[in-house]
Motif scaffolding. Structure first.
Motif, PDB file in Angstrom:
ATOM      1  N   GLY A 123       2.411  -1.524  14.426  1.00  0.00           N
ATOM      2  CA  GLY A 123       1.944  -0.417  13.603  1.00  0.00           C
ATOM      3  C   GLY A 123       1.783   0.847  14.427  1.00  0.00           C
ATOM      4  N   ILE A 124       2.434   1.931  13.993  1.00  0.00           N
ATOM      5  CA  ILE A 124       2.380   3.198  14.714  1.00  0.00           C
ATOM      6  C   ILE A 124       2.168   4.335  13.716  1.00  0.00           C
ATOM      7  CG2 ILE A 124       3.827   2.450  16.647  1.00  0.00           C
ATOM      8  CD1 ILE A 124       6.214   3.731  15.288  1.00  0.00           C
ATOM      9  N   VAL A 125       1.750   5.495  14.235  1.00  0.00           N
ATOM     10  CA  VAL A 125       1.498   6.650  13.382  1.00  0.00           C
ATOM     11  C   VAL A 125       2.772   7.434  13.102  1.00  0.00           C
ATOM     12  CG1 VAL A 125       0.928   8.162  15.339  1.00  0.00           C
ATOM     13  CG2 VAL A 125       0.019   8.676  13.049  1.00  0.00           C
ATOM     14  N   ASP A 126       3.723   7.398  14.033  1.00  0.00           N
ATOM     15  CA  ASP A 126       4.950   8.181  13.877  1.00  0.00           C
ATOM     16  C   ASP A 126       6.065   7.490  14.642  1.00  0.00           C
ATOM     17  OD1 ASP A 126       6.608  10.220  13.083  1.00  0.00           O
ATOM     18  OD2 ASP A 126       6.041  11.568  14.713  1.00  0.00           O
ATOM     19  N   TRP A 172      -6.086 -18.983  16.760  1.00  0.00           N
ATOM     20  CA  TRP A 172      -5.590 -17.610  16.658  1.00  0.00           C
ATOM     21  C   TRP A 172      -5.924 -17.046  15.292  1.00  0.00           C
ATOM     22  CZ3 TRP A 172      -2.228 -16.930  12.621  1.00  0.00           C
ATOM     23  CH2 TRP A 172      -1.536 -18.052  12.161  1.00  0.00           C
ATOM     24  N   VAL A 173      -5.947 -15.717  15.221  1.00  0.00           N
ATOM     25  CA  VAL A 173      -6.225 -15.023  13.967  1.00  0.00           C
ATOM     26  C   VAL A 173      -5.310 -13.805  13.870  1.00  0.00           C
ATOM     27  CG1 VAL A 173      -7.952 -13.793  12.598  1.00  0.00           C
ATOM     28  CG2 VAL A 173      -8.636 -15.738  13.969  1.00  0.00           C
ATOM     29  N   LEU A 174      -4.758 -13.577  12.692  1.00  0.00           N
ATOM     30  CA  LEU A 174      -3.934 -12.408  12.413  1.00  0.00           C
ATOM     31  C   LEU A 174      -4.753 -11.465  11.547  1.00  0.00           C
ATOM     32  CD1 LEU A 174      -1.021 -11.360  12.912  1.00  0.00           C
ATOM     33  CD2 LEU A 174      -0.376 -12.420  10.748  1.00  0.00           C
ATOM     34  N   LEU A 175      -4.982 -10.245  12.049  1.00  0.00           N
ATOM     35  CA  LEU A 175      -5.877  -9.300  11.396  1.00  0.00           C
ATOM     36  C   LEU A 175      -5.163  -8.028  10.989  1.00  0.00           C
ATOM     37  CD1 LEU A 175      -8.977  -9.426  13.805  1.00  0.00           C
ATOM     38  CD2 LEU A 175      -8.718 -10.622  11.632  1.00  0.00           C
ATOM     39  N   ARG A 176      -5.596  -7.466   9.867  1.00  0.00           N
ATOM     40  CA  ARG A 176      -5.234  -6.090   9.518  1.00  0.00           C
ATOM     41  C   ARG A 176      -6.343  -5.195  10.054  1.00  0.00           C
ATOM     42  NH1 ARG A 176      -5.157  -5.661   3.634  1.00  0.00           N
ATOM     43  NH2 ARG A 176      -7.304  -4.943   3.759  1.00  0.00           N
ATOM     44  N   GLN A 177      -5.950  -4.224  10.880  1.00  0.00           N
ATOM     45  CA  GLN A 177      -6.918  -3.340  11.505  1.00  0.00           C
ATOM     46  C   GLN A 177      -6.427  -1.897  11.437  1.00  0.00           C
ATOM     47  OE1 GLN A 177      -7.082  -5.155  15.490  1.00  0.00           O
ATOM     48  NE2 GLN A 177      -9.116  -5.941  15.000  1.00  0.00           N
ATOM     49  N   ARG A 178      -7.267  -0.984  11.912  1.00  0.00           N
ATOM     50  CA  ARG A 178      -6.875   0.398  12.135  1.00  0.00           C
ATOM     51  C   ARG A 178      -7.135   0.727  13.599  1.00  0.00           C
ATOM     52  NH1 ARG A 178      -5.823   3.608   7.706  1.00  0.00           N
ATOM     53  NH2 ARG A 178      -6.256   2.637   5.682  1.00  0.00           N
ATOM     54  N   ASP A 179      -6.193   1.461  14.227  1.00  0.00           N
ATOM     55  CA  ASP A 179      -6.406   1.824  15.628  1.00  0.00           C
ATOM     56  C   ASP A 179      -7.347   3.015  15.727  1.00  0.00           C
ATOM     57  OD1 ASP A 179      -4.942   4.116  15.045  1.00  0.00           O
ATOM     58  OD2 ASP A 179      -3.150   3.474  16.124  1.00  0.00           O
ATOM     59  N   GLU A 180      -7.508   3.554  16.930  1.00  0.00           N
ATOM     60  CA  GLU A 180      -8.463   4.637  17.145  1.00  0.00           C
ATOM     61  C   GLU A 180      -8.111   5.901  16.379  1.00  0.00           C
ATOM     62  OE1 GLU A 180      -5.388   4.508  20.405  1.00  0.00           O
ATOM     63  OE2 GLU A 180      -6.753   3.087  19.426  1.00  0.00           O
ATOM     64  N   LEU A 181      -6.861   6.017  15.927  1.00  0.00           N
ATOM     65  CA  LEU A 181      -6.441   7.164  15.123  1.00  0.00           C
ATOM     66  C   LEU A 181      -6.484   6.869  13.622  1.00  0.00           C
ATOM     67  CD1 LEU A 181      -3.374   8.380  17.247  1.00  0.00           C
ATOM     68  CD2 LEU A 181      -5.714   9.279  17.275  1.00  0.00           C
ATOM     69  N   GLY A 182      -6.935   5.682  13.257  1.00  0.00           N
ATOM     70  CA  GLY A 182      -6.979   5.307  11.848  1.00  0.00           C
ATOM     71  C   GLY A 182      -5.671   4.786  11.309  1.00  0.00           C
ATOM     72  N   VAL A 183      -4.707   4.471  12.192  1.00  0.00           N
ATOM     73  CA  VAL A 183      -3.387   4.009  11.774  1.00  0.00           C
ATOM     74  C   VAL A 183      -3.449   2.526  11.396  1.00  0.00           C
ATOM     75  CG1 VAL A 183      -1.002   3.641  12.522  1.00  0.00           C
ATOM     76  CG2 VAL A 183      -2.247   5.686  13.262  1.00  0.00           C
ATOM     77  N   PRO A 184      -2.906   2.137  10.229  1.00  0.00           N
ATOM     78  CA  PRO A 184      -2.895   0.713   9.853  1.00  0.00           C
ATOM     79  C   PRO A 184      -2.039  -0.100  10.826  1.00  0.00           C
ATOM     80  CG  PRO A 184      -2.384   2.120   7.962  1.00  0.00           C
ATOM     81  CD  PRO A 184      -2.317   2.980   9.179  1.00  0.00           C
ATOM     82  N   THR A 185      -2.572  -1.216  11.308  1.00  0.00           N
ATOM     83  CA  THR A 185      -1.851  -2.105  12.210  1.00  0.00           C
ATOM     84  C   THR A 185      -2.072  -3.553  11.805  1.00  0.00           C
ATOM     85  OG1 THR A 185      -3.655  -2.397  13.815  1.00  0.00           O
ATOM     86  CG2 THR A 185      -2.225  -0.473  14.111  1.00  0.00           C
ATOM     87  N   VAL A 186      -1.190  -4.412  12.307  1.00  0.00           N
ATOM     88  CA  VAL A 186      -1.351  -5.862  12.195  1.00  0.00           C
ATOM     89  C   VAL A 186      -1.412  -6.402  13.616  1.00  0.00           C
ATOM     90  CG1 VAL A 186      -0.281  -8.013  11.449  1.00  0.00           C
ATOM     91  CG2 VAL A 186      -0.171  -5.992   9.980  1.00  0.00           C
ATOM     92  N   ALA A 187      -2.484  -7.138  13.934  1.00  0.00           N
ATOM     93  CA  ALA A 187      -2.716  -7.579  15.302  1.00  0.00           C
ATOM     94  C   ALA A 187      -2.976  -9.074  15.351  1.00  0.00           C
ATOM     95  CB  ALA A 187      -3.891  -6.822  15.919  1.00  0.00           C
ATOM     96  N   LEU A 188      -2.371  -9.730  16.353  1.00  0.00           N
ATOM     97  CA  LEU A 188      -2.546 -11.166  16.565  1.00  0.00           C
ATOM     98  C   LEU A 188      -3.447 -11.385  17.775  1.00  0.00           C
ATOM     99  CD1 LEU A 188      -1.721 -14.165  16.058  1.00  0.00           C
ATOM    100  CD2 LEU A 188       0.155 -13.772  17.673  1.00  0.00           C
ATOM    101  N   TYR A 189      -4.547 -12.132  17.568  1.00  0.00           N
ATOM    102  CA  TYR A 189      -5.493 -12.428  18.632  1.00  0.00           C
ATOM    103  C   TYR A 189      -5.571 -13.931  18.864  1.00  0.00           C
ATOM    104  CZ  TYR A 189      -7.505  -7.704  18.233  1.00  0.00           C
ATOM    105  OH  TYR A 189      -7.702  -6.343  18.213  1.00  0.00           O
ATOM    106  N   ASN A 190      -5.637 -14.320  20.129  1.00  0.00           N
ATOM    107  CA  ASN A 190      -6.023 -15.683  20.451  1.00  0.00           C
ATOM    108  C   ASN A 190      -7.538 -15.792  20.404  1.00  0.00           C
ATOM    109  OD1 ASN A 190      -3.593 -16.971  20.767  1.00  0.00           O
ATOM    110  ND2 ASN A 190      -3.478 -16.670  22.975  1.00  0.00           N
ATOM    111  N   SER A 191      -8.039 -17.003  20.255  1.00  0.00           N
ATOM    112  CA  SER A 191      -9.475 -17.236  20.322  1.00  0.00           C
ATOM    113  C   SER A 191      -9.755 -18.296  21.379  1.00  0.00           C
ATOM    114  CB  SER A 191     -10.020 -17.682  18.965  1.00  0.00           C
ATOM    115  OG  SER A 191      -9.395 -18.885  18.547  1.00  0.00           O
ATOM    116  N   LYS A 192     -10.985 -18.292  21.897  1.00  0.00           N
ATOM    117  CA  LYS A 192     -11.369 -19.245  22.928  1.00  0.00           C
ATOM    118  C   LYS A 192     -12.860 -19.538  22.791  1.00  0.00           C
ATOM    119  CE  LYS A 192     -12.228 -15.667  26.417  1.00  0.00           C
ATOM    120  NZ  LYS A 192     -11.908 -15.212  27.789  1.00  0.00           N
TER     121      LYS A 192
END
Length: 401
Positions: free
Chosen positions: A54-57, A372-392
């Motif tokens: 996910g990117i802004v431009d 693991w978890v797949l999340l819909r998030q926004r970055d520091e600029l408010g841009v919609p992203t999809v991020a994959l995190y491992n868990s421990k």
């Protein structure tokens, strides 16, 4: 489902079989499992995602408008549904775009409403079009394998249907009267709760598993018009091999129906306190404000939106808002969004025993595995992203002085 609780100290789990009285001609044995604490250590997400898309431009295939679903495939690749663009996109395990499939429309491979269904047998990818009540199956290259209308079987889901391992779709239908029977003698702003039905469909065969379940809490606007309550409870469900887990979010309890509609198991566990407090309401407000990067948008939220949210406070918060089934029969229970930055996932095994707890710092859960978890998030600029995190295990962060 406020039943008397069987309390067990520590992390003990109680499993017993009781006889229950049910309407004739059915009399069934029922396993009751209550967990006072998780069996295994708590989990936490890694500090940084394995991959973020996910990117802004830039190239359009990396820009999201309205992400309504995402799944992680066995090879580590991620498939994302973007309803604003009307397409499905696949990215490899490093976040590199592989293909885009679909566009807005009503023909084969076209969509008016986009959801991705998980764990569906028969095709690598399954898309549910909520606007057309249609299922589309895709191969791993995004090509359409088949399309079928649920309307042909008289099925129009109110919420997204979910796949069972044997190929059935489980869903809740729209109320026959669109809620009109609940609206007698209601004034604007009054709250009420729909009752819903849990059904399954295989081919053209529809089976009613349970009727009269407390469903969505709503507020009355005018005759024929209502909306979901901000802090409202709703019925959630997750198919499994032997039937369907479901719950009404009144407390930390789920029932397991077999495919004939009998309750064969009840799972109870100890989640976060559901008491409404000023601190929790303020945390919820701060979570909403954090979604806006424009000061004027934040002011508008506080003037125009927040009063309606605040004024619909319940006596108790809902216990949870989603179930996420795993292929091995275990499932995650997502606590309700009133927890804001601190929402939890509770992992229960196929028998209903509480295994683990995972705290989510931010984001909306799209898909999840055991680690693991797949999340819909926004970055520091408010841009919609999809991020994959491992868990421990959270204990891994502890250090000895």
């Amino acid at each position: 489902m406020n039943r008397p609780r069987l309390r067990v100290p520590g992390a003990a789990v109680l499993l017993l079989t009781v006889s229950i009285l049910v309407p004739p001609p059915t009399l069934a044995g029922q396993d009751v499992v209550e967990s006072a604490a998780p069996r295994d250590p708590d989990l936490r997400l890694a500090d940084e995602p394995l991959v973020r898309v996910g990117i802004v431009d830039g190239p359009l295939e990396y820009i999201f408008g309205n992400v309504t679903g995402a799944v992680r495939l066995e090879d580590g690749s991620i498939v994302v549904a973007d309803e604003q663009s009307g397409n499905i996109r696949r990215y490899d395990s490093n976040g590199r775009h592989l293909w885009t499939s679909g566009r807005s429309g009503e023909g084969p491979g076209e969509y008016k409403g986009l959801r991705l269904l998980r764990n569906c047998p028969g095709a690598p990818l399954t898309v549910f079009d909520w606007s057309l009540a249609r299922i589309t199956e895709l191969d791993l290259d995004g090509n359409v394998l088949g399309t079928r209308s649920l309307l042909a079987a008289g099925v129009r889901p109110y919420n997204d249907p979910l796949c069972a391992p044997d190929g059935r779709l489980v869903y809740t239908p729209w109320p026959d009267d669109m809620g009109e029977s609940y609206e007698e003698d209601l004034a604007e702003g009054d709250l009420y709760r729909w009752h819903t039905t849990l059904e399954s469909v295989e081919g053209d065969s529809v089976v009613t598993l349970r009727a009269g379940i407390p469903g969505a809490e709503r507020f009355f606007i005018q005759a024929g018009a209502s909306g979901p309550r901000w802090w409202g409870r709703d019925m959630v469900f997750a198919p499994a091999g032997a039937g369907v887990w479901y719950g009404t979010a009144d407390d930390y309890e789920l029932e397991h129906l077999d495919w004939t509609g009998r309750v064969i198991r009840v799972a109870r566990w100890t989640g976060p306190d559901l008491t409404v407090t000023d601190e929790r309401v303020e945390s919820y407000r701060e979570g909403w404000l954090a979604q806006y990067d424009d000061p004027e948008a934040r002011r508008n939220f506080e003037r125009e939106v927040w009063p309606d949210i605040r004024d619909q406070l319940p006596e108790r918060f809902p216990a949870y808002e989603a179930l996420i089934a795993l292929p091995d029969g275990a499932f995650w229970v997502k606590t309700h969004a009133w927890l804001a930055a601190g929402e939890e996932l509770h992992l229960l095994d196929a028998s209903g025993v509480w295994l683990r707890r995972l705290t989510l710092p931010s984001g909306v859960v799209l898909d999840a595995g055991r680690d693991w978890v797949l999340l819909r998030q926004r970055d520091e600029l408010g841009v919609p992203t999809v991020a994959l995190y491992n868990s421990k295990p959270a204990a891994d962060d502890e250090t000895t002085p």
